[in-house]
Design an enzyme around this catalytic site. Structure first.
Site, PDB file in Angstrom:
ATOM      1  N   MET A 100     -24.333  -9.913  49.375  1.00 33.03           N
ATOM      2  CA  MET A 100     -24.939 -11.019  50.114  1.00 33.03           C
ATOM      3  C   MET A 100     -26.417 -10.734  50.365  1.00 33.03           C
ATOM      4  O   MET A 100     -27.046 -11.342  51.237  1.00 33.03           O
ATOM      5  CB  MET A 100     -24.207 -11.263  51.437  1.00 33.03           C
ATOM      6  CG  MET A 100     -22.813 -11.815  51.255  1.00 33.03           C
ATOM      7  SD  MET A 100     -22.231 -12.811  52.647  1.00 33.03           S
ATOM      8  CE  MET A 100     -22.316 -11.643  53.984  1.00 33.03           C
ATOM      9  N   HIS A 107     -25.667  -0.522  48.548  1.00 38.06           N
ATOM     10  CA  HIS A 107     -25.644  -1.436  47.401  1.00 38.06           C
ATOM     11  C   HIS A 107     -26.245  -0.768  46.164  1.00 38.06           C
ATOM     12  O   HIS A 107     -25.715  -0.900  45.051  1.00 38.06           O
ATOM     13  CB  HIS A 107     -26.447  -2.703  47.714  1.00 38.06           C
ATOM     14  CG  HIS A 107     -25.932  -3.496  48.870  1.00 38.06           C
ATOM     15  ND1 HIS A 107     -26.633  -3.626  50.040  1.00 38.06           N
ATOM     16  CD2 HIS A 107     -24.790  -4.207  49.025  1.00 38.06           C
ATOM     17  CE1 HIS A 107     -25.950  -4.394  50.877  1.00 38.06           C
ATOM     18  NE2 HIS A 107     -24.829  -4.752  50.287  1.00 38.06           N
ATOM     19  N   GLN A 131     -17.206 -17.458  54.459  1.00 41.24           N
ATOM     20  CA  GLN A 131     -16.605 -16.273  55.073  1.00 41.24           C
ATOM     21  C   GLN A 131     -17.130 -16.028  56.485  1.00 41.24           C
ATOM     22  O   GLN A 131     -16.781 -15.047  57.119  1.00 41.24           O
ATOM     23  CB  GLN A 131     -16.817 -15.028  54.216  1.00 41.24           C
ATOM     24  CG  GLN A 131     -18.248 -14.545  54.097  1.00 41.24           C
ATOM     25  CD  GLN A 131     -18.392 -13.450  53.049  1.00 41.24           C
ATOM     26  OE1 GLN A 131     -18.243 -13.700  51.843  1.00 41.24           O
ATOM     27  NE2 GLN A 131     -18.661 -12.232  53.489  1.00 41.24           N
ATOM     28  N   GLY A 224     -17.639  -1.510  47.448  1.00 42.89           N
ATOM     29  CA  GLY A 224     -17.792  -0.355  48.331  1.00 42.89           C
ATOM     30  C   GLY A 224     -16.572  -0.148  49.210  1.00 42.89           C
ATOM     31  O   GLY A 224     -15.952  -1.111  49.668  1.00 42.89           O
ATOM     32  N   ASP A 227     -16.133  -1.541  53.269  1.00 40.81           N
ATOM     33  CA  ASP A 227     -15.320  -2.720  53.572  1.00 40.81           C
ATOM     34  C   ASP A 227     -13.934  -2.505  52.962  1.00 40.81           C
ATOM     35  O   ASP A 227     -13.551  -3.161  51.991  1.00 40.81           O
ATOM     36  CB  ASP A 227     -15.989  -3.975  53.025  1.00 40.81           C
ATOM     37  CG  ASP A 227     -17.327  -4.242  53.689  1.00 40.81           C
ATOM     38  OD1 ASP A 227     -17.341  -4.466  54.908  1.00 40.81           O
ATOM     39  OD2 ASP A 227     -18.357  -4.193  52.989  1.00 40.81           O
ATOM     40  N   SER A 262     -25.130  -0.524  56.641  1.00 35.25           N
ATOM     41  CA  SER A 262     -24.687  -1.916  56.695  1.00 35.25           C
ATOM     42  C   SER A 262     -25.911  -2.813  56.826  1.00 35.25           C
ATOM     43  O   SER A 262     -26.910  -2.439  57.457  1.00 35.25           O
ATOM     44  CB  SER A 262     -23.762  -2.138  57.898  1.00 35.25           C
ATOM     45  OG  SER A 262     -23.534  -3.515  58.120  1.00 35.25           O
TER      46      SER A 262
END
Length: 358
Positions: A100, A107, A131, A224, A227, A262
């Site tokens: 996102m 990432h 979501q 990942g 999550d 995060s």
């Protein structure tokens, strides 16, 4: 406003559009979104920024046909149609990293994993509205596309032979057709833990990933482990729906103090960050207590597990949204369960931080 598209006509159009917005005082220079008053004749700041964002998207579509080639090994697609046209002409196997945006080293580690396995890798950047719950942070979620692309460019300096294709649809309509209603249910495990706290969240995740898989048509999906529940749900969806896609999961990337990286960490103030650093430490402490329980009983006692976790969390300086021991398939722990995972979320004011330990 700060948009760079390599077209003289585009630059000219941007100048004309910008100069139509004047400051409401004697100076007549073009609008500066950092200096403009919060309300211009009833037009609020957030509305103006949204308008400028729409102008940017229009110009990208009109003057670049949804495509921008930044270097010999980095291409960006801003529209689904332009990406689909490219994919039709390039049918080779792809690795795929869905995000996102607001990229961080977690990432980038997934992108590097994909590059080491595939010569062509697609990175998607799309803030998925389905979501997010009605009271969640969809509008405020950081959108940093230019910064994200720069980070990818810097990484690619270490991989000159790799090809990264950034698929960055600029509006939800690029993914969801008008009156879209064909959502995918995540099943039972989508109603547990995060699914219970965020109703509809995993339905949105499954739906958007399913759409992206159809568009991108990758051979392998890179996710990942931070999550964890999302990884397991998508793994099951891909199996259940016979997607011809494999999954590789990357380990959680942490900062030097152990906090899982995060995109939402940027919301933390320095004081909140100091508090958040207790999260991985205390999760390790809970894990150690549970290991002691196992070694003492040579099996899992469900009541003892619940009591140990509840007592620790009640005496913690952190506010725990939940903390639970599960089998790695997210089923309830049984007495003889060997492969287990500790999943937890803490809350710092309105921010929720998620972590897990196998």
């Amino acid at each position: 406003f700060p948009v760079t598209i390599e077209s003289g006509n585009a630059k000219k159009s941007m100048f004309l559009l910008a100069t139509k917005f004047k400051r409401p005082h004697k100076h007549s220079s073009p609008v500066d979104t950092e200096m403009i008053p919060m309300n211009i004749g009833g037009l609020k700041m957030d509305c103006l920024k949204r308008l400028l964002s729409q102008i940017k998207m229009f110009l990208r579509k009109k003057f670049s046909n949804g495509l921008k080639r930044l270097s010999h090994n980095l291409t960006v697609f801003y529209t689904t149609e332009s990406f689909k046209q490219w994919r039709k002409k390039n049918s080779y196997p792809l690795g795929f990293v869905p995000t996102m945006g607001n990229l961080h080293l977690g990432h980038i580690s997934l992108l590097e994993m994909a590059i080491k396995k595939y010569s062509q890798v697609v990175l998607s950047i799309f803030v998925n509205p389905t979501q997010f719950g009605p009271s969640e942070d969809f509008e405020k979620y950081p959108r940093t596309l230019e910064q994200d692309i720069l980070l990818v460019e810097l990484m690619l300096k270490n991989y000159p032979d790799a090809q990264v294709i950034v698929y960055a649809p600029q509006h939800p309509s690029e993914i969801y057709h008008k009156d879209f209603s064909s959502f995918i249910s995540p099943g039972k495990i989508g109603t547990l833990l995060e699914g219970e706290k965020r109703p509809g969240h995993f339905q949105g995740v499954c739906s958007v990933v399913s759409i992206l898989l159809h568009i991108v048509q990758p051979e392998c999906l890179f996710l990942g482990k931070k999550d964890y529940q999302q990884w397991k749900i998508l793994q099951k969806m891909i199996t259940d729906l016979h997607f011809p896609v494999s999954i590789i999961a990357g380990e959680t990337v942490r900062n030097s103090e152990g906090l899982a990286l995060s995109s939402r960490n940027r919301y933390l103030s320095s004081q909140q960050l100091e508090l958040a650093l207790n999260f991985p430490q205390q999760l390790h402490q809970i894990k150690s207590l549970l290991v002691e329980e196992w070694e003492k009983n040579h099996c899992w006692k469900v009541d003892a597990i619940s009591s140990t976790i509840a007592t620790f969390c009640q005496n913690s300086i952190l506010q725990w949204d939940y903390c639970a021991l599960r089998q790695q398939d997210l089923e309830d722990v049984s007495e003889g369960s060997r492969e287990v995972v500790l999943l937890a979320v803490i809350r710092i004011e309105n921010l929720r931080l998620l972590d897990n330990m196998e």
